[in-house]
Structure formats: C-alpha cells, structure tokens
Design a protein around this motif. Sequence first.
Motif, PDB file in Angstrom:
ATOM      1  N   HIS A 156      18.960  64.108  18.315  1.00 16.47           N
ATOM      2  CA  HIS A 156      20.396  64.443  18.188  1.00 16.47           C
ATOM      3  C   HIS A 156      20.619  65.838  17.631  1.00 16.47           C
ATOM      4  N   SER A 157      19.850  67.120  18.825  1.00 16.03           N
ATOM      5  CA  SER A 157      20.527  67.411  17.522  1.00 16.03           C
ATOM      6  C   SER A 157      21.672  68.531  17.452  1.00 16.03           C
ATOM      7  N   VAL A 158      21.719  68.875  16.280  1.00 15.21           N
ATOM      8  CA  VAL A 158      22.963  69.400  15.302  1.00 15.21           C
ATOM      9  C   VAL A 158      22.767  70.106  13.794  1.00 15.21           C
ATOM     10  N   ALA A 159      23.634  70.803  14.168  1.00 18.23           N
ATOM     11  CA  ALA A 159      23.926  71.837  12.817  1.00 18.23           C
ATOM     12  C   ALA A 159      24.466  70.725  11.344  1.00 18.23           C
ATOM     13  N   ALA A 160      23.302  69.820  11.248  1.00 18.58           N
ATOM     14  CA  ALA A 160      23.664  69.242  10.288  1.00 18.58           C
ATOM     15  C   ALA A 160      23.111  68.095   9.930  1.00 18.58           C
ATOM     16  N   HIS A 161      22.665  67.656   8.463  1.00 16.71           N
ATOM     17  CA  HIS A 161      22.020  66.368   8.570  1.00 16.71           C
ATOM     18  C   HIS A 161      22.538  65.232   8.390  1.00 16.71           C
ATOM     19  N   PRO A 162      22.991  64.361   9.702  1.00 13.45           N
ATOM     20  CA  PRO A 162      23.420  63.048   9.824  1.00 13.45           C
ATOM     21  C   PRO A 162      22.427  61.858   8.657  1.00 13.45           C
ATOM     22  N   VAL A 163      23.086  60.736   8.071  1.00 10.61           N
ATOM     23  CA  VAL A 163      22.515  60.375   7.265  1.00 10.61           C
ATOM     24  C   VAL A 163      23.948  59.107   7.809  1.00 10.61           C
ATOM     25  N   ALA A 164      22.670  57.572   8.021  1.00 12.13           N
ATOM     26  CA  ALA A 164      23.168  56.551   9.075  1.00 12.13           C
ATOM     27  C   ALA A 164      23.338  55.607   7.554  1.00 12.13           C
ATOM     28  N   ILE A 165      25.137  55.308   7.208  1.00  6.69           N
ATOM     29  CA  ILE A 165      24.626  54.084   6.298  1.00  6.69           C
ATOM     30  C   ILE A 165      25.616  52.644   7.231  1.00  6.69           C
ATOM     31  N   GLY A 166      24.227  51.903   6.763  1.00  2.00           N
ATOM     32  CA  GLY A 166      24.388  50.749   7.626  1.00  2.00           C
ATOM     33  C   GLY A 166      22.547  49.978   7.234  1.00  2.00           C
ATOM     34  N   ASP A 167      22.979  48.638   8.186  1.00  2.00           N
ATOM     35  CA  ASP A 167      21.726  47.459   7.694  1.00  2.00           C
ATOM     36  C   ASP A 167      20.232  48.950   8.190  1.00  2.00           C
ATOM     37  N   ARG A 168      18.966  48.745   7.020  1.00  2.00           N
ATOM     38  CA  ARG A 168      18.194  49.329   7.962  1.00  2.00           C
ATOM     39  C   ARG A 168      17.496  48.966   9.786  1.00  2.00           C
ATOM     40  N   GLU A 169      17.375  47.506   9.029  1.00  2.00           N
ATOM     41  CA  GLU A 169      16.656  46.348  10.629  1.00  2.00           C
ATOM     42  C   GLU A 169      17.788  46.085  10.968  1.00  2.00           C
ATOM     43  N   LEU A 170      18.789  46.189  10.999  1.00  2.00           N
ATOM     44  CA  LEU A 170      19.751  46.186  12.468  1.00  2.00           C
ATOM     45  C   LEU A 170      19.692  47.362  12.952  1.00  2.00           C
ATOM     46  N   ILE A 171      19.934  48.770  12.792  1.00  2.00           N
ATOM     47  CA  ILE A 171      19.267  49.430  13.252  1.00  2.00           C
ATOM     48  C   ILE A 171      18.094  50.419  14.149  1.00  2.00           C
ATOM     49  N   LEU A 172      17.158  49.858  13.430  1.00  2.00           N
ATOM     50  CA  LEU A 172      15.643  49.694  14.296  1.00  2.00           C
ATOM     51  C   LEU A 172      16.176  48.770  15.285  1.00  2.00           C
ATOM     52  N   ALA A 173      16.250  47.244  14.687  1.00  2.00           N
ATOM     53  CA  ALA A 173      16.115  46.017  16.146  1.00  2.00           C
ATOM     54  C   ALA A 173      17.328  46.837  17.311  1.00  2.00           C
ATOM     55  N   ARG A 174      18.383  47.619  16.779  1.00  2.00           N
ATOM     56  CA  ARG A 174      19.406  47.625  18.410  1.00  2.00           C
ATOM     57  C   ARG A 174      18.830  48.416  18.845  1.00  2.00           C
ATOM     58  N   ALA A 175      18.181  50.188  18.256  1.00  3.62           N
ATOM     59  CA  ALA A 175      17.849  51.238  19.201  1.00  3.62           C
ATOM     60  C   ALA A 175      16.203  50.528  19.950  1.00  3.62           C
ATOM     61  N   GLU A 176      15.587  49.227  19.253  1.00  2.00           N
ATOM     62  CA  GLU A 176      14.567  49.161  20.105  1.00  2.00           C
ATOM     63  C   GLU A 176      14.904  48.518  21.278  1.00  2.00           C
ATOM     64  N   ALA A 177      15.751  47.554  20.769  1.00  2.88           N
ATOM     65  CA  ALA A 177      16.553  46.367  22.460  1.00  2.88           C
ATOM     66  C   ALA A 177      17.344  47.443  23.384  1.00  2.88           C
ATOM     67  N   CYS A 178      17.512  48.971  23.157  1.00  2.00           N
ATOM     68  CA  CYS A 178      18.326  49.313  23.739  1.00  2.00           C
ATOM     69  C   CYS A 178      17.046  50.724  24.417  1.00  2.00           C
ATOM     70  N   GLY A 179      15.827  50.057  23.832  1.00  5.07           N
ATOM     71  CA  GLY A 179      14.781  51.363  24.923  1.00  5.07           C
ATOM     72  C   GLY A 179      14.320  53.161  23.775  1.00  5.07           C
ATOM     73  N   HIS A 180      15.402  52.578  22.549  1.00  9.92           N
ATOM     74  CA  HIS A 180      14.842  54.092  22.154  1.00  9.92           C
ATOM     75  C   HIS A 180      13.661  53.796  20.477  1.00  9.92           C
ATOM     76  N   ALA A 181      13.055  54.866  20.977  1.00 16.96           N
ATOM     77  CA  ALA A 181      12.337  54.789  20.220  1.00 16.96           C
ATOM     78  C   ALA A 181      12.050  55.454  18.932  1.00 16.96           C
ATOM     79  N   ILE A 182      12.485  55.360  17.787  1.00 19.82           N
ATOM     80  CA  ILE A 182      13.181  56.394  16.827  1.00 19.82           C
ATOM     81  C   ILE A 182      12.193  55.082  15.118  1.00 19.82           C
ATOM     82  N   GLY A 183      11.922  56.433  13.749  1.00 20.22           N
ATOM     83  CA  GLY A 183      12.141  56.366  12.859  1.00 20.22           C
ATOM     84  C   GLY A 183      12.929  55.833  11.979  1.00 20.22           C
ATOM     85  N   VAL A 184      12.756  54.750  10.826  1.00 23.70           N
ATOM     86  CA  VAL A 184      13.465  54.785   9.629  1.00 23.70           C
ATOM     87  C   VAL A 184      13.510  55.179   8.896  1.00 23.70           C
TER      88      VAL A 184
END
Length: 331
Positions: free
Chosen positions: A29-57
Amino acid sequence: MSTPLPTLAITCGEPAGVGPELVATLAHHSVAAHPVAIGDRELILARAEACGHAIGVRDWVPGAPRASGVLDVLHVPLARASTAGKLDVANATHVLAILDSAIDGCMQGRFDAIVTAPLHKGVINDAGVPFTGHTEYLAERTGTPQVVMMLAGGGLRVALATTHLALKDVPTALTAESLATTIRILHCDLHTRFGLAAPRILVAGLNPHAGESGHMGREEIDVITPVLDALRAEGMALIGPLPADTLFTPHQLERGDAVLAMYHDQGLPVLKYASFGGGVNITLGLPIIRTSVDHGTALDLAGSGRADPGSLYAAIGCAVDMVAAQRRMGA
C-alpha cells in the motif's frame, strides 16, 4: 531539507480477527508514511499467505527506508498459536502488549502516531483483565483525565459529548463541567491537529427540537446553552444548540467544521451511513495521535481474504494528515 515521512505504529489487534491480514496488505500500500506493524511476525506472514497476499516481512530498524513489498514489523510474540476466527483468552496479554508497545513508542518519540486495528474487549475481560476499550486504555496509560471520541468520514466530523452509556444515563452524565471540557478538547484538536485556524462547531441539543423552549426537556436551557455562551465569550465559534433532526442537512453542515452530538446514537448513525467501511475513529485530547478503523474484529471473515482494508487505509491517511497539521502548527 525535506520533512521526514511520519512513522506510524499500526497495531494488529485481536489475532483471531481480521487485523493481522488487513495490516499485511500495507506491504503493497502506497502511503506518505512509514507504517510499522506491531504484532506477531509469523502470524502476519501466515495470514497474508492464507489470504493470497505475497509479502515479505522484516524486523523494523528505526531510520531504515521502506522496501517495496516488505512490511516492517515490531515483533510481539503470541502467547499461543492463533486460529482465524477462534478467540483464545491466552492471547489477551499479547493484545495488550501490542498496544503498550505502540503507546510507549509514541510517548518516547519513536512513532508519530498510532493506528489501531480492532480488538475484542470481551476476550480480554474473560482473561481476568478489566478492560473497557482502546480509548479508555489509552487515556489511562497516558494519564489523560478526559478524552473525546470523534468519527470522521463521508465529509463529516462527529464528536460525542457522552459515549457508551444507556440512554437513560445520558442526561445525568451531561454536566456543565464535562460538556465544557469536551468542547475545549474538540476545539483545541481541530486547531492543532486538523489545522483549522478558527474551528466552527455545530452543537446538537439533547432533546427533540432542542427542548422546544423547555417543553420537551430543560437540558438545553439549564446546561447546554450556558456552557456555549461562556465559551463563546472566550472566542469560540459555537452554533447551537440545534435540533438534531435537522442538524445534518447541507445548509447546516456548511456552517461548521465539526458536529458535537450529545450521545452515541444521535450522531453516529448519520456518519456511518455516509462513510461505513471508510470511516475513521479518532481519539481527541491525548498527548499522542491515535486513529482507528470504524469496524470490529469480523471473526467470520478472518483468514478468508474478503475483509475490506478501506477503513484501515482511511485511518492511516487521517493520521498522516494529523501529523502534518501538527507539524505546521508547531504543536
């Protein structure tokens, strides 16, 4: 020298809800800021994969630039592995630890604002931790005696004089002192965090027809009008008390920058009709900037990839605008 982009703490909220997967979409997502996610790294990656989002963390390093397709994460580990849609009291402490990390980082100047994904109040209370909600927790942690809830969207800003109260309790809660403090907070933040030089506030009456000269209730005569008169004498532009049934008309709305409703269901149904799915919940009066989505944990959608990130993006955009306005005003 260019002004640095704001660094935003984005909390993932309830791990069984849609928060982690919505936050994961920020990698692209393009935004004029630096977003920092606060949460469990592996959970974020797993949910992204389950939802079909290819991301890196990657672990967040303050000062490091954003990388395309990669989400910076301040890792707060789960207490127990989370299943989408299934609440687990074991992770209540994890949710609060996420929020504490965001608050501490903002108070210490590492973050410019907090944007919160939804949490589940019930499961935190079921874990034996008394918890009323994000707003009250933020107020307590920052030592703020009174805050104001405001929602924005659909071209409207609606603040509340009272929040989550039974209707029968509203008249008693609506005191001259609390109303004056609410208006002062609203006026101040519209100036310092929304950049309005002279905010104009439309104030609703409590009763039908704003009391009909006392025939339908005396709160307008005994409480609201004296407070408005006193604050007008200080230079505030306050219009009202106005009958709520005609307040939200184009002719009235063009006269003000924000509406102050006397109770929850007086103002928010109109705003949510105009903006649901793209609205923003804003906490005024805090020493930090906090915005939030306008929806709940949506357990039935968690892990499906069907949750709409629109409100999260709107909350982030609002936080960016508030940071920019605060910088301009030197607040």
